[in-house]
Each structure stands twice: as C-alpha cells, then as structure tokens.
Design a protein around this motif. Structure first.
Motif, PDB file in Angstrom:
ATOM      1  N   ALA A  74      16.977  81.573  26.640  1.00  0.00           N
ATOM      2  CA  ALA A  74      16.800  81.862  25.212  1.00  0.00           C
ATOM      3  C   ALA A  74      17.712  80.975  24.369  1.00  0.00           C
ATOM      4  N   TRP A  75      18.949  80.779  24.821  1.00  0.00           N
ATOM      5  CA  TRP A  75      19.903  79.928  24.120  1.00  0.00           C
ATOM      6  C   TRP A  75      19.395  78.489  24.092  1.00  0.00           C
ATOM      7  N   LEU A  76      18.913  78.009  25.226  1.00  0.00           N
ATOM      8  CA  LEU A  76      18.393  76.648  25.328  1.00  0.00           C
ATOM      9  C   LEU A  76      17.125  76.477  24.494  1.00  0.00           C
ATOM     10  N   LYS A  77      16.263  77.483  24.513  1.00  0.00           N
ATOM     11  CA  LYS A  77      15.022  77.431  23.736  1.00  0.00           C
ATOM     12  C   LYS A  77      15.322  77.269  22.254  1.00  0.00           C
ATOM     13  N   ARG A  78      16.321  77.982  21.777  1.00  0.00           N
ATOM     14  CA  ARG A  78      16.712  77.864  20.364  1.00  0.00           C
ATOM     15  C   ARG A  78      17.164  76.435  20.055  1.00  0.00           C
ATOM     16  N   ILE A  79      17.880  75.820  20.975  1.00  0.00           N
ATOM     17  CA  ILE A  79      18.322  74.438  20.785  1.00  0.00           C
ATOM     18  C   ILE A  79      17.110  73.508  20.755  1.00  0.00           C
ATOM     19  N   VAL A  80      16.154  73.711  21.648  1.00  0.00           N
ATOM     20  CA  VAL A  80      14.941  72.878  21.694  1.00  0.00           C
ATOM     21  C   VAL A  80      14.151  73.024  20.393  1.00  0.00           C
ATOM     22  N   ILE A  81      14.003  74.242  19.911  1.00  0.00           N
ATOM     23  CA  ILE A  81      13.275  74.463  18.658  1.00  0.00           C
ATOM     24  C   ILE A  81      13.993  73.773  17.500  1.00  0.00           C
ATOM     25  N   ASN A  82      15.297  73.964  17.413  1.00  0.00           N
ATOM     26  CA  ASN A  82      16.057  73.321  16.339  1.00  0.00           C
ATOM     27  C   ASN A  82      15.992  71.802  16.431  1.00  0.00           C
ATOM     28  N   GLN A  83      16.060  71.277  17.643  1.00  0.00           N
ATOM     29  CA  GLN A  83      15.972  69.834  17.847  1.00  0.00           C
ATOM     30  C   GLN A  83      14.593  69.321  17.419  1.00  0.00           C
ATOM     31  N   SER A  84      13.548  70.075  17.748  1.00  0.00           N
ATOM     32  CA  SER A  84      12.185  69.701  17.353  1.00  0.00           C
ATOM     33  C   SER A  84      12.059  69.657  15.839  1.00  0.00           C
ATOM     34  N   ILE A  85      12.564  70.689  15.196  1.00  0.00           N
ATOM     35  CA  ILE A  85      12.470  70.755  13.739  1.00  0.00           C
ATOM     36  C   ILE A  85      13.308  69.668  13.091  1.00  0.00           C
ATOM     37  N   ASP A  86      14.492  69.413  13.630  1.00  0.00           N
ATOM     38  CA  ASP A  86      15.318  68.314  13.106  1.00  0.00           C
ATOM     39  C   ASP A  86      14.584  66.983  13.204  1.00  0.00           C
ATOM     40  N   GLU A  87      13.903  66.775  14.324  1.00  0.00           N
ATOM     41  CA  GLU A  87      13.158  65.524  14.518  1.00  0.00           C
ATOM     42  C   GLU A  87      12.010  65.421  13.513  1.00  0.00           C
ATOM     43  N   LEU A  88      11.318  66.526  13.289  1.00  0.00           N
ATOM     44  CA  LEU A  88      10.238  66.527  12.304  1.00  0.00           C
ATOM     45  C   LEU A  88      10.775  66.240  10.901  1.00  0.00           C
ATOM     46  N   LYS A  89      11.917  66.836  10.591  1.00  0.00           N
ATOM     47  CA  LYS A  89      12.534  66.587   9.280  1.00  0.00           C
ATOM     48  C   LYS A  89      12.940  65.124   9.143  1.00  0.00           C
ATOM     49  N   LYS A  90      13.466  64.564  10.225  1.00  0.00           N
ATOM     50  CA  LYS A  90      13.850  63.149  10.213  1.00  0.00           C
ATOM     51  C   LYS A  90      12.652  62.270   9.922  1.00  0.00           C
ATOM     52  N   ASN A  91      11.500  62.693  10.417  1.00  0.00           N
ATOM     53  CA  ASN A  91      10.271  61.935  10.211  1.00  0.00           C
ATOM     54  C   ASN A  91       9.620  62.283   8.877  1.00  0.00           C
ATOM     55  N   LYS A  92      10.451  62.660   7.933  1.00  0.00           N
ATOM     56  CA  LYS A  92      10.012  62.890   6.550  1.00  0.00           C
ATOM     57  C   LYS A  92       9.060  64.055   6.391  1.00  0.00           C
ATOM     58  N   LEU A  93       9.306  65.131   7.131  1.00  0.00           N
ATOM     59  CA  LEU A  93       8.506  66.334   6.950  1.00  0.00           C
ATOM     60  C   LEU A  93       8.857  66.922   5.593  1.00  0.00           C
ATOM     61  N   ALA A  94       7.868  67.062   4.742  1.00  0.00           N
ATOM     62  CA  ALA A  94       8.111  67.593   3.402  1.00  0.00           C
ATOM     63  C   ALA A  94       7.855  69.086   3.395  1.00  0.00           C
ATOM     64  N   MET A  95       8.906  69.836   3.200  1.00  0.00           N
ATOM     65  CA  MET A  95       8.784  71.280   3.057  1.00  0.00           C
ATOM     66  C   MET A  95       8.822  71.591   1.569  1.00  0.00           C
ATOM     67  N   VAL A  96       7.713  72.036   1.053  1.00  0.00           N
ATOM     68  CA  VAL A  96       7.627  72.310  -0.369  1.00  0.00           C
ATOM     69  C   VAL A  96       7.994  73.768  -0.617  1.00  0.00           C
ATOM     70  N   SER A  97       9.007  73.974  -1.454  1.00  0.00           N
ATOM     71  CA  SER A  97       9.384  75.340  -1.800  1.00  0.00           C
ATOM     72  C   SER A  97       8.471  75.846  -2.901  1.00  0.00           C
ATOM     73  N   ILE A  98       8.204  77.126  -2.858  1.00  0.00           N
ATOM     74  CA  ILE A  98       7.364  77.777  -3.849  1.00  0.00           C
ATOM     75  C   ILE A  98       8.274  78.489  -4.849  1.00  0.00           C
ATOM     76  N   ASN A  99       7.922  78.428  -6.126  1.00  0.00           N
ATOM     77  CA  ASN A  99       8.704  79.104  -7.144  1.00  0.00           C
ATOM     78  C   ASN A  99       8.616  80.613  -6.902  1.00  0.00           C
ATOM     79  N   GLU A 100       9.740  81.218  -6.536  1.00  0.00           N
ATOM     80  CA  GLU A 100       9.752  82.617  -6.117  1.00  0.00           C
ATOM     81  C   GLU A 100       9.379  83.575  -7.234  1.00  0.00           C
ATOM     82  N   GLU A 101       9.696  83.223  -8.488  1.00  0.00           N
ATOM     83  CA  GLU A 101       9.382  84.149  -9.576  1.00  0.00           C
ATOM     84  C   GLU A 101       7.889  84.210  -9.847  1.00  0.00           C
TER      85      GLU A 101
END
Length: 185
Positions: A74-101
C-alpha cells in the motif's frame, strides 16, 4: 516456516540497511502489480515502466520513512500513484479548477450500468477520457481514494474532484450507451 509478514519485515529491515539483494527481492515481488498501477495512469507501457522504476528508486531512497503503519504494498502503491501523477503534471497536464461559488455539485451515487456492460468495457471507456476525468475516476473507483485524498494527490479542490467524478461518470455512461446501441444493430 516463516510467514509472509515476517519475511517482508526482514526484507524491509535489510533494505533499510541498503542490502541490494533484499531490494531486488522486494522489487521482484511488487514490480508486476506496480506496473499495472502505473499503466492505469500513464496509458503507455513504456512510460509506465519508467514511472514504476522511478517510484521504486524513490521508495528505496526513502524507505526509512516507512513505519509499517500500512502494508508495504500500500505504501509503495501510493508512491507509484504520486509518481504517475507527477509525471503527468510534468507533461503539462492542465487541471482546470472550477469556481466553487458558482458550482454546486450533487452526486446522485448511481453507478448502475446495463447488465451487458463488463468491467473491462468500463475501464476501457474511462481510459479514453480526458486526463482530468480519467485520473479522478481511476483514483476514486479503482484505487478507492475519497475526494479529500484525491484533492491532495492532484492538487485540486474537493469540489473540483467531485465535479470531475460526476462529469466523468456521465461521459462514461454516454459512451457505453453509444457502444451498446451500435453493437445492437
């Protein structure tokens, strides 16, 4: 005969002492499973292999921070998931935030699909979505994270996580209906 838990404990202790054989044994134990996890995010086996390798390097480098509060897998899986997401972010993954109000998200909780729909069809459909929806659906449905955890992992608000989940679910249902109607003719 030693239990698996005792063996893992001994291997982890050896890894903390920089024992290369113990590291290799843990790697062999978890590599296939962690590659599957990375591939769910990367959608490219070669990138997934790179991410998995980087995650193992990070895990062994930081193994002293592993306190056995959760299983090593479970500890390793969390690292793999975070590493995957970091890599996607590095590749210019655009996460668009929605106006909460402006947006009030209501999730109806209805995840039912036609009986003819297989889990493989659902996963294939999820994998075809835009990354922002695919990541949230994967983390929520497959990995079992809640919106608070997803917001922390992806660096988005909980409202955005809920919105992406709701919209992603809607897109998956629409695509599955289209596929079922097309196959019915």
């Amino acid at each position: 005969m030693r239990s698996t838990k005792q063996l893992h404990h001994k291997l982890i202790k050896e890894c903390k002492n920089q024992n290369a054989k113990a590291q290799l044994q843990l790697y062999k134990t978890y590599a296939k499973g962690m590659l599957l996890v990375a591939n769910r995010y990367m959608k490219d086996i070669h990138l997934a292999e790179d991410v998995m390798q980087d995650a193992f390097i990070k895990a062994f480098k930081n193994i002293d921070s592993y306190k056995e509060e959760v299983s090593f897998g479970a500890w390793l899986k969390r690292i793999v998931i975070n590493q995957s997401i970091d890599e996607l972010k590095k590749n210019k993954l655009a996460m668009v935030s929605i106006n909460e109000e402006v947006l009030n998200v209501v999730d109806d909780g209805n995840w039912e699909v036609d009986d003819e729909v297989t889990s493989e069809m659902v996963i294939n459909t999820i994998n075809q979505l835009k990354d922002k929806y695919r990541l949230v659906l994967t983390l929520y449905l497959i990995e079992g994270y809640d919106h608070n955890e997803i917001s922390q992992i992806l660096g988005i608000t909980e409202v955005t996580s809920r919105t992406h989940l709701m919209r992603g679910k809607k897109l998956v249902k629409e695509q599955l209906k289209i596929k079922n109607h097309a196959e019915g003719y």
